[in-house]
Write an enzyme that holds these catalytic residues in place. Structure first.
Site, PDB file in Angstrom:
ATOM      1  N   HIS A 154       0.835  -1.205   0.000  1.00 41.35           N
ATOM      2  CA  HIS A 154       0.000   0.000   0.000  1.00 41.35           C
ATOM      3  C   HIS A 154       0.873   1.260   0.000  1.00 41.35           C
ATOM      4  O   HIS A 154       2.055   1.208   0.326  1.00 41.35           O
ATOM      5  CB  HIS A 154      -0.895   0.021   1.246  1.00 41.35           C
ATOM      6  CG  HIS A 154      -2.109  -0.852   1.118  1.00 41.35           C
ATOM      7  ND1 HIS A 154      -2.073  -2.204   1.371  1.00 41.35           N
ATOM      8  CD2 HIS A 154      -3.381  -0.564   0.739  1.00 41.35           C
ATOM      9  CE1 HIS A 154      -3.271  -2.721   1.171  1.00 41.35           C
ATOM     10  NE2 HIS A 154      -4.090  -1.744   0.780  1.00 41.35           N
ATOM     11  N   LYS A 158      -0.849   4.981   4.681  1.00 41.34           N
ATOM     12  CA  LYS A 158      -1.827   4.081   5.316  1.00 41.34           C
ATOM     13  C   LYS A 158      -1.498   3.932   6.802  1.00 41.34           C
ATOM     14  O   LYS A 158      -0.339   3.773   7.172  1.00 41.34           O
ATOM     15  CB  LYS A 158      -1.789   2.715   4.613  1.00 41.34           C
ATOM     16  CG  LYS A 158      -2.850   1.761   5.101  1.00 41.34           C
ATOM     17  CD  LYS A 158      -2.984   0.556   4.195  1.00 41.34           C
ATOM     18  CE  LYS A 158      -3.964  -0.452   4.744  1.00 41.34           C
ATOM     19  NZ  LYS A 158      -5.313   0.104   4.976  1.00 41.34           N
TER      20      LYS A 158
END
Ligand code: NAP
Length: 265
Positions: A154, A158
């Site tokens: 990701h 995040k």
């Protein structure tokens, strides 16, 4: 057909912005307000230059009392997302939650509240239909491959690790996979964390890099072969068809749903 009255929580966020656009562009959806932590009383047009006169609320009670929504779409943070979801159910508002990082205890509490209120609620760690299929295919493969490593990748902003999708994938795999501690019995990490997080003996690895959006590879191995199942989201629009499916379903549904795979045939 009656309009679906919607409040979006987290409208300045990356996902929240997409959700606001989805609501504005969808026939029979009405954006009746947004929930943020600043710009109280302004409209989205005034505060964000967006093409909407929906009012911004910082107080969820005021928001629900004044806008009387059918659905709350929450795309915020785990702590505040849980608070929003509980409050929505208390006000008779059906939650569609994309916020990740809810604990097992949170999920159990929400399931209980849905039973008591008879309201629908959908918690989806991943709204991308392709990601849901990746999880389902992984669950199918796990019947035949007992050894699996989950690698989720990701963007570096995040907040939670491992991702909600990785946890959900591990949970789904665990329902069909015989419990097994993977790797050599005498395996030792010379740098802590080298083998990643562990769930029921499987390992989950979290990669965080700028440039990435949301990606996951589930890798199975057995004698002389490996199988990799991979999904990539290249932008946040990839999640919006799942958000729409969840909104349309939650209106009809009177129970708690965790995971989009439960509403995709
Ligand atoms: P983001 O860009 O950081 O957006 C989060 C937004 O929530 C920010 O605008 C933040 O405001 C706002 N917020 C924080 N506290 C708030 C409060 N008390 N009331 C209202 N808004 C508040 O994050 P994102 O990338 O959009 O992701 C949002 C969530 O969705 C995360 O949990 C992420 O893991 C999840 N996600 C889910 C999916 C899925 O398919 N289910 C896909 C991608 C991401 P500030 O800027 O002031 O902090």
């Amino acid at each position: 057909m009656k309009n679906t009255r919607i409040v979006v929580a987290g409208p300045r966020g990356r996902m929240g912005k997409e959700a606001v656009n989805l609501v504005l562009q969808t026939e029979n959806y009405e954006l009746v307000g947004v929930l943020d932590r600043k710009n109280e009383g302004k409209t989205l047009a005034e505060a964000e230059g967006m093409n909407s006169n929906a009012k911004i609320f910082t107080d969820i009670h005021e928001c629900f009392k004044s806008t009387k929504p059918d659905v709350l779409i929450d795309l915020t943070t785990p702590e505040v997302g849980m608070e929003h979801t509980v409050t929505a159910l208390e006000y008779g508002v059906r939650p569609v939650v994309g916020t990740t990082g809810f604990s097992k205890g949170d999920l159990a509490k929400l399931e209980d509240m849905c039973k008591q209120t008879g309201l629908g609620c959908i918690i989806a760690p991943n709204f991308a239909v392709g990601a849901v299929l990746m999880m389902k295919f992984s669950q199918m493969a796990a019947k035949y491959f007992n050894d699996v490593e989950i690698i989720e990748l990701h963007h570096d902003q995040k907040l939670d690790a491992p991702s909600g999708t990785a946890v959900k994938t591990a949970e789904m795999i665990a329902t069909v996979r015989e419990t097994k501690k993977q790797g050599h019995v005498d395996e030792k990490e010379t740098i802590q964390g080298a083998r990643g997080a562990e769930y029921d003996g499987m390992h989950i690895h979290s990669v965080r890099l700028p440039g990435l959006i949301a990606h996951q590879q589930v890798m199975f191995g057995s004698d002389g072969q490996t199988l990799s199942i991979r999904h990539d989201s290249y932008n946040r629009a990839s999640f919006m068809s799942g958000v729409k499916l969840a909104v349309d379903t939650v209106i009809e549904n009177n129970s708690f749903v965790y995971g989009l795979e439960n509403i995709i045939e």
